[in-house]
Design an enzyme around this catalytic site. Structure first.
Site, PDB file in Angstrom:
ATOM      1  N   GLU A 122      13.326  17.019  34.633  1.00  0.00           N
ATOM      2  CA  GLU A 122      12.988  17.094  33.573  1.00  0.00           C
ATOM      3  C   GLU A 122      13.461  15.771  32.437  1.00  0.00           C
ATOM      4  O   GLU A 122      14.117  15.863  31.458  1.00  0.00           O
ATOM      5  CB  GLU A 122      13.956  18.099  32.828  1.00  0.00           C
ATOM      6  CG  GLU A 122      15.413  17.893  32.940  1.00  0.00           C
ATOM      7  CD  GLU A 122      16.100  18.642  33.832  1.00  0.00           C
ATOM      8  OE1 GLU A 122      15.310  18.754  35.059  1.00  0.00           O
ATOM      9  OE2 GLU A 122      17.148  18.957  34.178  1.00  0.00           O
ATOM     10  N   HIS A 131       9.108  25.361  33.152  1.00  0.00           N
ATOM     11  CA  HIS A 131      10.874  25.190  33.565  1.00  0.00           C
ATOM     12  C   HIS A 131      11.230  23.764  33.040  1.00  0.00           C
ATOM     13  O   HIS A 131      12.240  23.895  32.022  1.00  0.00           O
ATOM     14  CB  HIS A 131      10.677  25.161  34.889  1.00  0.00           C
ATOM     15  CG  HIS A 131      12.232  24.857  35.326  1.00  0.00           C
ATOM     16  ND1 HIS A 131      13.085  26.162  35.489  1.00  0.00           N
ATOM     17  CD2 HIS A 131      13.065  23.709  35.592  1.00  0.00           C
ATOM     18  CE1 HIS A 131      14.261  25.496  35.817  1.00  0.00           C
ATOM     19  NE2 HIS A 131      14.185  24.415  35.994  1.00  0.00           N
ATOM     20  N   GLU A 132      10.493  22.748  33.165  1.00  0.00           N
ATOM     21  CA  GLU A 132      10.915  21.428  32.936  1.00  0.00           C
ATOM     22  C   GLU A 132      10.875  21.259  31.250  1.00  0.00           C
ATOM     23  O   GLU A 132      11.662  20.657  30.674  1.00  0.00           O
ATOM     24  CB  GLU A 132      10.082  20.419  33.389  1.00  0.00           C
ATOM     25  CG  GLU A 132       9.827  20.364  34.851  1.00  0.00           C
ATOM     26  CD  GLU A 132      11.526  20.519  35.604  1.00  0.00           C
ATOM     27  OE1 GLU A 132      12.458  20.275  34.990  1.00  0.00           O
ATOM     28  OE2 GLU A 132      11.377  21.195  36.944  1.00  0.00           O
ATOM     29  N   HIS A 162      13.828  22.836  29.540  1.00  0.00           N
ATOM     30  CA  HIS A 162      15.014  21.868  29.717  1.00  0.00           C
ATOM     31  C   HIS A 162      15.104  20.964  28.557  1.00  0.00           C
ATOM     32  O   HIS A 162      16.098  20.290  28.077  1.00  0.00           O
ATOM     33  CB  HIS A 162      15.008  21.098  30.819  1.00  0.00           C
ATOM     34  CG  HIS A 162      15.628  21.547  32.205  1.00  0.00           C
ATOM     35  ND1 HIS A 162      16.878  22.093  32.364  1.00  0.00           N
ATOM     36  CD2 HIS A 162      15.054  21.545  33.334  1.00  0.00           C
ATOM     37  CE1 HIS A 162      17.145  22.556  33.386  1.00  0.00           C
ATOM     38  NE2 HIS A 162      15.945  22.301  34.234  1.00  0.00           N
ATOM     39  N   GLU A 194      20.552  25.216  34.314  1.00  0.00           N
ATOM     40  CA  GLU A 194      19.554  25.887  34.936  1.00  0.00           C
ATOM     41  C   GLU A 194      19.424  27.264  34.605  1.00  0.00           C
ATOM     42  O   GLU A 194      18.258  27.845  34.708  1.00  0.00           O
ATOM     43  CB  GLU A 194      19.689  25.686  36.637  1.00  0.00           C
ATOM     44  CG  GLU A 194      19.685  24.147  36.887  1.00  0.00           C
ATOM     45  CD  GLU A 194      18.054  23.325  36.475  1.00  0.00           C
ATOM     46  OE1 GLU A 194      17.194  24.165  36.303  1.00  0.00           O
ATOM     47  OE2 GLU A 194      18.089  22.247  36.586  1.00  0.00           O
ATOM     48  N   ASP A 234      25.892  16.777  44.534  1.00  0.00           N
ATOM     49  CA  ASP A 234      24.092  17.036  44.855  1.00  0.00           C
ATOM     50  C   ASP A 234      24.501  18.096  46.118  1.00  0.00           C
ATOM     51  O   ASP A 234      23.610  19.065  46.416  1.00  0.00           O
ATOM     52  CB  ASP A 234      23.562  16.014  45.321  1.00  0.00           C
ATOM     53  CG  ASP A 234      23.260  15.131  43.993  1.00  0.00           C
ATOM     54  OD1 ASP A 234      22.355  16.099  43.227  1.00  0.00           O
ATOM     55  OD2 ASP A 234      23.179  13.968  43.822  1.00  0.00           O
ATOM     56  N   TYR A 252      20.656  28.998  39.075  1.00  0.00           N
ATOM     57  CA  TYR A 252      19.426  29.369  38.516  1.00  0.00           C
ATOM     58  C   TYR A 252      19.358  30.902  38.502  1.00  0.00           C
ATOM     59  O   TYR A 252      19.112  31.177  37.286  1.00  0.00           O
ATOM     60  CB  TYR A 252      18.159  28.973  39.660  1.00  0.00           C
ATOM     61  CG  TYR A 252      18.110  27.351  39.744  1.00  0.00           C
ATOM     62  CD1 TYR A 252      16.974  26.951  39.037  1.00  0.00           C
ATOM     63  CD2 TYR A 252      18.757  26.584  40.520  1.00  0.00           C
ATOM     64  CE1 TYR A 252      16.667  25.337  39.061  1.00  0.00           C
ATOM     65  CE2 TYR A 252      18.581  25.031  40.476  1.00  0.00           C
ATOM     66  CZ  TYR A 252      17.453  24.672  39.884  1.00  0.00           C
ATOM     67  OH  TYR A 252      17.343  23.413  39.886  1.00  0.00           O
TER      68      TYR A 252
HETATM   69  N1  BES Z   1      16.848  19.674  37.289  1.00  0.00           N
HETATM   70  C1  BES Z   1      16.116  20.167  38.241  1.00  0.00           C
HETATM   71  C2  BES Z   1      16.080  19.272  39.534  1.00  0.00           C
HETATM   72  C3  BES Z   1      17.296  18.734  40.133  1.00  0.00           C
HETATM   73  C4  BES Z   1      18.402  19.526  39.986  1.00  0.00           C
HETATM   74  C5  BES Z   1      17.433  17.636  40.563  1.00  0.00           C
HETATM   75  C6  BES Z   1      19.664  19.072  40.645  1.00  0.00           C
HETATM   76  C7  BES Z   1      18.503  17.003  40.880  1.00  0.00           C
HETATM   77  C8  BES Z   1      19.850  17.841  41.007  1.00  0.00           C
HETATM   78  C9  BES Z   1      14.906  20.754  37.675  1.00  0.00           C
HETATM   79  O1  BES Z   1      14.733  21.247  36.433  1.00  0.00           O
HETATM   80  C10 BES Z   1      14.541  22.011  38.598  1.00  0.00           C
HETATM   81  O2  BES Z   1      15.196  22.817  38.449  1.00  0.00           O
HETATM   82  N2  BES Z   1      13.369  21.901  39.161  1.00  0.00           N
HETATM   83  C11 BES Z   1      12.908  23.073  39.898  1.00  0.00           C
HETATM   84  C12 BES Z   1      11.832  23.734  39.302  1.00  0.00           C
HETATM   85  C13 BES Z   1      11.663  25.228  39.524  1.00  0.00           C
HETATM   86  C14 BES Z   1      12.930  25.838  39.242  1.00  0.00           C
HETATM   87  C15 BES Z   1      10.681  25.709  38.539  1.00  0.00           C
HETATM   88  C16 BES Z   1      12.335  22.301  41.378  1.00  0.00           C
HETATM   89  O3  BES Z   1      12.312  20.944  41.659  1.00  0.00           O
HETATM   90  O4  BES Z   1      11.994  23.354  42.325  1.00  0.00           O
HETATM   91 ZN    ZN Z   2      15.731  22.978  36.073  1.00  0.00          ZN
END
Ligand code: BES
Ligand code: ZN
Length: 655
Positions: free
Chosen positions: A304, A328-329, A332, A351, A409, A417
């Site tokens: 996002e 989703h994005e 955010h 999340e 991480d 989530y």
């Molecule tokens: N912000 C996250 C991706 C992320 C989380 C990057 C933690 C680095 C560390 C992003 O918004 C996300 O949750 N993406 C999901 C989308 C899904 C839940 C619809 C993905 O990448 O799968």
């Molecule tokens: Zn997310």
């Protein structure tokens, strides 16, 4: 362009929360602005350098800051000089007064940059620091060779900041508890374009791009891409026009060979999500909303980055079926980018609220049955995760304790989530009225916009906003205590009702039953026509099949033949499930599909489950895992590489 709407005083008055994942001495300081002056150069295949300067405009907020400033950095970041600029208009050398600077170890994922100030600052004092540095080999800055791009002609670079990677991109307070505006001037080689997560973008002469982010954001949301990329407008959906002075048209960015497909996938749909988001959660403050389709190795479905979401090219499914990632994005934009978790231990605030917001927008646009179906596939992911780790695993709390030295991480999983979504749904259930809860969400965003907060702030505000619930003691109902939600691992004590999705799920459940039987009832199976099923219905069906696997000998082979729409699917969500089913059922004839899928993309949430399934399978699937990994490792993001190594028992390399 909308004017900044931050409540600056509120931001400043909040002392940053202690973040164990930051080596910095952010506490007494506020970072008023960061400027990056960068020169990007590509070197040999898969390598390159960033050379330049970071200018940090700091204000000492409290007495007692001491004569040393610590910033987050990384061993890969080579600092050649730190200097203090003279106050504007005052005497002094324009190059600044050189300051002693030293890099010291902090954790596997970063180092501490100690900068000695001439004297301890007074409260209220403004300081401008210049840091000359070079970066390029760290985990936050990814260099791709031409072969690793879609077009295979030119190299590519991108940065990925979340959670703690941007300290290898620029020195800063790399903690989500600190917000600041930024600007950047980026000079790139001839034939390349630079884009950033910024409100404005301007190309100047000499291939120099100038960016300005006019709202305060945390460091992890600064992002840069340099590549052979072009853009296309993705118009307005009819009936969803907003005042043009508030909002510019959305664009998609992609490599030239993918721009047509990118435009086709999302033409005319983005604005509707933004309009519904604004209706539900309040003003969209970021000006533009663009989408950048990344090369196949991008490790996330979406990221996002404000004004410019980065997405995996897997979203180019041709039928908009994976648009939930975009929703989703976009969500955010309120939850995460405007109201931000103060530490990565509170990641569920980003999340969990975003999952809730995503499903609110989805309900408004696509209706409740479809949204419940999508949420049911999310619940399956949570079930699979908790089965794999054990429900009592400490990561299965919403508030995670991230000890010093632990890389945030490495704590990434489904709990923030989907358990987070359940908790927010539980809060809505306590309120008992959707529009009242929507109004609360809007008030919550308004109260905490441009700030970084903890769950205590969220829940405190909830009880303040609904005094009658506070009176009733809803925070301590036995079994559903807020404290239990936050601090006890386990399956969510409350699950939102997904039964409105039954009309879509039941046929899939029933068909999965039929396929799991000994001695297949082909008549009954053939009577079910899946040609009109939505992608998420198929996903849900495959999740049921996977859960029942291994199926009786021969069933999966027949299933594969019967539904080429599934077994030959190009859609990544279907391919993931199909690979998992193939592996769980030892369907050797289709192992090549597993290999092809892993060669085609590098998304972490696809890659790791497939490697886990291979490693948990037969000798043949283990060999397949090793062979595939040695061929694809160089294409994977370094974090993903390390996680796969861990699964394959190859020992975790230091990131
Ligand atoms: N912000 C996250 C991706 C992320 C989380 C990057 C933690 C680095 C560390 C992003 O918004 C996300 O949750 N993406 C999901 C989308 C899904 C839940 C619809 C993905 O990448 O799968
Ligand atoms: Zn997310």
């Amino acid at each position: 362009m909308a004017a900044p709407v931050q409540d600056a005083a509120a931001v400043r008055d909040r002392a940053p929360v202690r973040d164990a994942a930051s080596a910095s001495s952010a506490g007494p300081w506020s970072l008023r602005h960061l400027h990056l002056e960068l020169l990007v150069s590509f070197a040999a295949a898969g390598a390159g350098r960033l050379r330049g300067q970071a200018r940090l405009e700091l204000r000492c907020e409290r007495h007692g800051a001491g004569a040393e400033l610590r910033l987050d950095a990384h061993p890969s970041l080579a600092v050649s000089r730190a200097a203090l600029l003279p106050p504007p208009g005052g005497p002094g050398d324009a190059a600044g007064q050189a300051l002693p600077v030293e890099s010291r170890p902090f954790a596997s994922y970063g180092s501490a940059l100690h900068i000695a100030l001439p004297q301890a600052p007074r409260a209220g004092q403004l300081l401008t620091l210049l840091i000359d540095y070079e970066a390029g080999e760290g985990p936050g800055v990814c260099w791709l060779s031409p072969e690793q791009t879609a077009g295979k002609q030119k190299p590519y670079m991108y940065t990925q900041g979340q959670a703690v990677l941007n300290r290898s991109f620029f020195p800063c307070f790399d903690t989500p508890s600190v917000k600041f505006t930024y600007s950047a001037t980026v000079k790139v080689p001839e034939g390349f374009t630079a884009v950033m997560s910024a409100t404005s973008w301007e190309k100047q002469k000499d291939n120099t791009f100038v960016f300005k982010m006019s709202q305060p954001i945390p460091s992890y949301l600064i992002a840069l891409v340099v590549g052979d990329i072009v853009s296309a407008d993705v118009g307005r959906g009819e009936g969803f026009r907003r005042a043009p002075e508030l909002w510019e048209l959305s664009r998609v960015w992609a490599e030239p060979c993918q721009i047509e497909a990118a435009k086709k996938e999302y033409d005319g749909v983005i604005e509707e999500f933004l309009v519904v988001g604004e209706k539900l959660f309040g003003p969209y403050v970021w000006g533009r909303y663009d989408i950048l389709f990344m090369p196949p190795s991008f490790p996330f479905g979406g990221m996002e980055n404000p004004c410019l979401t980065f997405v995996t090219p897997c979203l180019l499914a041709g039928d908009r079926s994976l648009v939930d990632v975009i929703i989703h994005e976009i969500s955010h934009s309120w939850f995460g980018n405007l109201v931000t978790n103060a530490t990565w231990g509170e990641f569920w605030l980003n999340e969990g609220f975003t999952m809730y917001a995503q499903r609110r927008i989805s309900t408004e646009v696509y209706g409740l049955p479809y949204t419940c179906l999508e949420a049911a596939t999310g619940r399956v992911l949570l079930r699979q995760h908790m089965d794999a780790t054990g429900e009592d695993h400490p990561l299965n709390k919403l508030r995670v304790v991230i000890e010093p030295g632990v890389n945030p991480d490495d704590t990434y999983n489904e709990t923030p989530y989907e358990k987070g979504y359940c908790f927010v749904s539980y809060l809505a259930h306590l309120v008992g009225n959707q529009s009242k809860f929507d109004a609360f969400l809007q008030a919550y965003v308004n109260r905490f916009k441009f700030q970084s907060i903890t769950a205590d702030d969220t829940l405190g505000f909830f009880l303040e906003y609904f005094p009658e619930l506070k009176e009733k003691g809803v925070d301590s109902i036995p079994g559903f205590e807020f404290d239990r939600w936050l601090n006890t691992p386990g399956w969510p004590p409350y699950l939102p009702d997904l039964s409105p999705g039954q009309q879509l799920m039941r046929p899939a459940d029933e068909l999965a039953e039929l396929w799991a039987a000994d001695g297949l009832n082909m008549e009954a199976i053939e009577a079910v026509d899946i040609t009109g099923w939505r992608t998420y219905q198929l996903v849900y069906f495959l999740d049921q099949i996977l859960q029942k696997s291994p199926l009786p000998e021969g069933n999966v082979k027949r299933l594969s033949k019967m539904y080429p729409k599934i077994s030959k699917a190009q859609n990544a969500e279907l391919r993931l499930r199909w690979c998992q089913i193939v592996l769980k059922n030892n369907l050797e004839a289709e192992y090549s599909k597993v290999k092809d899928f892993l060669h085609s993309q590098g998304k972490q949430k696809y890659t790791l489950p497939v490697y886990r399934a291979m490693w948990g399978g037969s000798e043949a699937t283990r060999a397949l895992a090793m062979e595939t990994f040695s061929a694809t490792a160089p294409q994977l993001h370094v974090n993903v590489q390390n996680y796969v190594k861990k699964i394959l028992g190859l020992g975790e390399a230091e990131a």
